[in-house]
Write an enzyme that holds these catalytic residues in place. Sequence first.
Site, PDB file in Angstrom:
ATOM      1  N   SER A 194       0.870  -1.178   0.000  1.00 47.40           N
ATOM      2  CA  SER A 194       0.000   0.000   0.000  1.00 47.40           C
ATOM      3  C   SER A 194       0.902   1.221   0.000  1.00 47.40           C
ATOM      4  O   SER A 194       2.072   1.128   0.389  1.00 47.40           O
ATOM      5  CB  SER A 194      -0.855  -0.002   1.272  1.00 47.40           C
ATOM      6  OG  SER A 194      -1.478   1.248   1.472  1.00 47.40           O
TER       7      SER A 194
ATOM      8  N   TYR B 248      -1.956  -1.089  10.513  1.00 43.45           N
ATOM      9  CA  TYR B 248      -1.939  -1.249   9.056  1.00 43.45           C
ATOM     10  C   TYR B 248      -0.627  -0.687   8.484  1.00 43.45           C
ATOM     11  O   TYR B 248       0.037  -1.343   7.661  1.00 43.45           O
ATOM     12  CB  TYR B 248      -3.154  -0.518   8.476  1.00 43.45           C
ATOM     13  CG  TYR B 248      -3.402  -0.718   7.008  1.00 43.45           C
ATOM     14  CD1 TYR B 248      -4.145  -1.804   6.540  1.00 43.45           C
ATOM     15  CD2 TYR B 248      -2.920   0.183   6.050  1.00 43.45           C
ATOM     16  CE1 TYR B 248      -4.403  -1.980   5.192  1.00 43.45           C
ATOM     17  CE2 TYR B 248      -3.162   0.008   4.703  1.00 43.45           C
ATOM     18  CZ  TYR B 248      -3.912  -1.070   4.276  1.00 43.45           C
ATOM     19  OH  TYR B 248      -4.157  -1.247   2.932  1.00 43.45           O
TER      20      TYR B 248
HETATM   21  P1  NAD Z   1     -11.513  -6.368   0.607  1.00 38.21           P
HETATM   22  O1  NAD Z   1     -12.029  -6.219   2.017  1.00 38.21           O
HETATM   23  O2  NAD Z   1     -12.405  -6.037  -0.539  1.00 38.21           O
HETATM   24  O3  NAD Z   1     -10.968  -7.859   0.379  1.00 38.21           O
HETATM   25  C1  NAD Z   1     -10.173  -8.512   1.321  1.00 38.21           C
HETATM   26  C2  NAD Z   1     -10.078  -9.966   0.971  1.00 38.21           C
HETATM   27  O4  NAD Z   1      -9.267 -10.612   1.956  1.00 38.21           O
HETATM   28  C3  NAD Z   1     -11.422 -10.707   0.982  1.00 38.21           C
HETATM   29  O5  NAD Z   1     -11.437 -11.684  -0.038  1.00 38.21           O
HETATM   30  C4  NAD Z   1     -11.444 -11.363   2.356  1.00 38.21           C
HETATM   31  O6  NAD Z   1     -12.261 -12.532   2.408  1.00 38.21           O
HETATM   32  C5  NAD Z   1      -9.969 -11.728   2.481  1.00 38.21           C
HETATM   33  N1  NAD Z   1      -9.546 -11.942   3.856  1.00 38.21           N
HETATM   34  C6  NAD Z   1      -9.660 -11.119   4.920  1.00 38.21           C
HETATM   35  N2  NAD Z   1      -9.158 -11.710   6.025  1.00 38.21           N
HETATM   36  C7  NAD Z   1      -8.699 -12.926   5.632  1.00 38.21           C
HETATM   37  C8  NAD Z   1      -8.083 -14.002   6.308  1.00 38.21           C
HETATM   38  N3  NAD Z   1      -7.822 -13.949   7.615  1.00 38.21           N
HETATM   39  N4  NAD Z   1      -7.780 -15.108   5.598  1.00 38.21           N
HETATM   40  C9  NAD Z   1      -8.067 -15.208   4.268  1.00 38.21           C
HETATM   41  N5  NAD Z   1      -8.650 -14.200   3.570  1.00 38.21           N
HETATM   42  C10 NAD Z   1      -8.967 -13.083   4.260  1.00 38.21           C
HETATM   43  O7  NAD Z   1     -10.157  -5.498   0.599  1.00 38.21           O
HETATM   44  P2  NAD Z   1      -9.327  -4.847  -0.619  1.00 38.21           P
HETATM   45  O8  NAD Z   1      -9.526  -3.377  -0.545  1.00 38.21           O
HETATM   46  O9  NAD Z   1      -9.567  -5.559  -1.891  1.00 38.21           O
HETATM   47  O10 NAD Z   1      -7.846  -5.116  -0.090  1.00 38.21           O
HETATM   48  C11 NAD Z   1      -7.007  -6.116  -0.624  1.00 38.21           C
HETATM   49  C12 NAD Z   1      -5.557  -5.774  -0.306  1.00 38.21           C
HETATM   50  O11 NAD Z   1      -5.218  -4.533  -0.918  1.00 38.21           O
HETATM   51  C13 NAD Z   1      -5.281  -5.610   1.202  1.00 38.21           C
HETATM   52  O12 NAD Z   1      -4.022  -6.160   1.516  1.00 38.21           O
HETATM   53  C14 NAD Z   1      -5.247  -4.108   1.370  1.00 38.21           C
HETATM   54  O13 NAD Z   1      -4.457  -3.723   2.464  1.00 38.21           O
HETATM   55  C15 NAD Z   1      -4.637  -3.690   0.035  1.00 38.21           C
HETATM   56  N6  NAD Z   1      -4.885  -2.291  -0.325  1.00 38.21           N
HETATM   57  C16 NAD Z   1      -6.153  -1.825  -0.498  1.00 38.21           C
HETATM   58  C17 NAD Z   1      -6.341  -0.506  -0.871  1.00 38.21           C
HETATM   59  C18 NAD Z   1      -7.707   0.080  -1.098  1.00 38.21           C
HETATM   60  O14 NAD Z   1      -7.801   1.307  -1.272  1.00 38.21           O
HETATM   61  N7  NAD Z   1      -8.760  -0.703  -1.148  1.00 38.21           N
HETATM   62  C19 NAD Z   1      -5.233   0.351  -1.033  1.00 38.21           C
HETATM   63  C20 NAD Z   1      -3.963  -0.173  -0.836  1.00 38.21           C
HETATM   64  C21 NAD Z   1      -3.787  -1.491  -0.494  1.00 38.21           C
END
Ligand code: NAD
Length: 257
Positions: A140, A153
């Site tokens: 991130s 985080y």
């Molecule tokens: P999201 O909540 O849409 O999806 C998260 C996914 O992780 C889901 O499929 C959930 O079931 C799974 N998950 C959560 N806990 C789990 C566990 N203990 N075991 C197995 N699976 C698990 O989130 P997202 O926004 O798609 O985020 C995905 C990644 O991208 C994360 O690492 C997040 O930190 C990173 N990220 C997101 C953003 C953003 O703006 N959305 C920005 C930078 C980085």
Amino acid sequence: MTNLHGRTALVTGSTSGIGLGIALSLAEAGADLILNGFGDAAAVIAQVQAFGGKVGHHPADVSDPAQLAELFAYAEHDFGGVDILVNNAGIQHVAAVEDFPVERWDSIIAINLSSVFHTTRLGLPGMKAKGWGRIVNIASVHGQVGSVGKAAYVAAKHGVIGLTKVVGLETAASNVTCNAICPGWVLTPLVQKQIDDRIARGIDPQQAQHDLLAEKQPSLEFVTPPQLGELVLFLCSDAGSQVRGAAWNIDGGWLAQ
Ligand code: NAD
């Protein structure tokens, strides 16, 4: 276009958001897919299967090393191992450090950071034995800068970038690469929660979305899961083979400030 026929990709947390977007891009490029994550797996499996490759789902909780070992045993048995590992599963919790619930700290470190160590140590030997592999860690912008309220985080994502550098160096003289991607805001359930918190404070929904972007992301547009999927495909391509140990921003200008 990157051709991933004959490769198997494991994307953690691919039942939603960014992970699902990356899984769809990899499947479109021809890879077989092992999906992971909570929620309704059947609908997601059908979506990914539409590209014609082999698709499986394993429900491992990535915070549990024993369940990750089972996931890799399943990958070995049913798919012949993992060629492309995308560490994507992640959660968020926002609170000031002195109010941060200890169990939320522990679960964010386990899910967002320690799981990357465990999948990497479980996946690397197979990649080295086959002489090819790609590890892509979804970090991130918060792996490079802080924001208030996000102690766990930000600590976890900084750790992911550090681990990426070490694995990038330890694999530097092989055909295995390890890199991190650093997205800015992507409109997924994880971010929608943060918009909903603003709406709950009485802010109009459109204004809440605009304010969130305007505070950090100069493009005033969200990064999209398909854009992240394309970047993963590049890192899997021959052209990407000398990108090693990098933390690649895709953030609408967030980190240029
Ligand atoms: P999201 O909540 O849409 O999806 C998260 C996914 O992780 C889901 O499929 C959930 O079931 C799974 N998950 C959560 N806990 C789990 C566990 N203990 N075991 C197995 N699976 C698990 O989130 P997202 O926004 O798609 O985020 C995905 C990644 O991208 C994360 O690492 C997040 O930190 C990173 N990220 C997101 C953003 C953003 O703006 N959305 C920005 C930078 C980085």
